[in-house]
Design a protein around this motif. Structure first.
Motif, short mmCIF file in Angstrom:
data_model
loop_
_atom_site.label_atom_id
_atom_site.label_comp_id
_atom_site.label_asym_id
_atom_site.label_seq_id
_atom_site.Cartn_x
_atom_site.Cartn_y
_atom_site.Cartn_z
N THR A 21 10.04 -24.50 22.99
CA THR A 21 10.31 -23.54 24.06
C THR A 21 9.58 -23.95 25.34
O THR A 21 8.43 -24.36 25.30
CB THR A 21 9.84 -22.13 23.64
N THR A 29 13.79 -21.43 27.94
CA THR A 29 14.81 -22.17 27.19
C THR A 29 14.19 -22.65 25.88
O THR A 29 13.05 -23.08 25.84
CB THR A 29 15.31 -23.39 27.99
N SER A 30 14.99 -22.59 24.81
CA SER A 30 14.50 -23.00 23.50
C SER A 30 15.54 -23.86 22.80
O SER A 30 16.74 -23.65 22.94
CB SER A 30 14.22 -21.76 22.63
N THR A 99 19.11 -23.06 21.31
CA THR A 99 19.07 -21.78 20.60
C THR A 99 18.90 -20.61 21.57
O THR A 99 19.36 -19.52 21.28
CB THR A 99 17.91 -21.75 19.59
N GLU A 100 18.26 -20.84 22.69
CA GLU A 100 18.04 -19.75 23.64
C GLU A 100 18.07 -20.29 25.07
O GLU A 100 17.62 -21.40 25.34
CB GLU A 100 16.68 -19.09 23.37
N ARG A 102 20.78 -21.05 26.77
CA ARG A 102 21.75 -22.14 26.90
C ARG A 102 22.44 -22.13 28.26
O ARG A 102 22.80 -23.18 28.78
CB ARG A 102 22.81 -22.03 25.79
#
Length: 177
Positions: A21, A29-30, A99-100, A102
């Motif tokens: 992350t 963002t991850s 995953t996060e 995006r």
DNA sequence: TATAAGATCTCCT
DNA sequence: GGAGATCTTATAT
């Protein structure tokens, strides 16, 4: 984070499946790490093979450090420092799966596909740049999750011209084919 | 001070 | 599938 203190070739596969992350400009963002690559002190392909320099100093720091360097003068590549202090071991984060955040990655990359399919792409998608160099996990870059939860396969490395036969490249085999 | 090499990505065909 | 783009670091003179 004590598991980071091991050799790079042992830590690299453990990073697979963990979540990387970043927080840049207030945007989070991850990505789930799916591809890593270990670099050892004895590795001719490693930046630390010739000894410590001002540039690769972070690689000789304590485990959990972040080493960012510029590739071909265009792209950024991020490494996680492993091994004991002064060993000069690190794990290159080669690729992952968003995953996060995006939408943020797509905006930074300007593409909808191949967001984090390579070292340079992953750094661009996560907003990793030279300011990350020398920082530590938990500051700008953070790794969460449980290490060693994914099965992996060791494959020959690519993109280098020496020690290519050493299988220090680790790819998650459970989710990604 | 100058030269050579490098852990890559993108566009064009 | 193939070739170009582009900056930094290390080594030699």
């Amino acid at each position: 984070m004590l598991w980071l203190g091991g050799p790079a070739d042992e830590v690299a596969p453990r990073l697979l499946g963990m979540v990387l992350t970043t927080r840049v400009d207030g945007l989070v963002t991850s990505v789930e790490i799916t591809e890593t690559e270990g670099y050892l002190p004895d590795d001719p392909a490693s930046h630390t093979f010739r000894g410590p320099t001002p540039r690769n100093a972070p690689m000789f720091g304590a485990p959990g450090g972040v080493y960012v360097y510029r590739s071909y003068g265009i792209h950024w590549c991020v490494n996680v420092v492993t091994g004991p202090v002064g060993s000069g071991e690190a794990v290159l984060i080669r690729g992952g799966e968003p995953t996060e955040g995006r939408a943020t990655m797509m905006r930074r990359r300007g593409r909808a596909d191949h967001l984090t399919d390579g070292p340079g792409k992953l750094c661009q998608a996560l907003g990793i740049d030279g300011s990350f160099d020398g920082t530590r996990l938990g500051e700008l870059l953070e790794i969460s999750g449980v290490p060693g939860t994914r099965t992996w396969v060791a494959t020959p490395r690519v993109g280098i011209s020496v020690a290519v036969e050493h299988p220090l490249r680790f790819v998650a085999s459970q989710d990604a084919g």
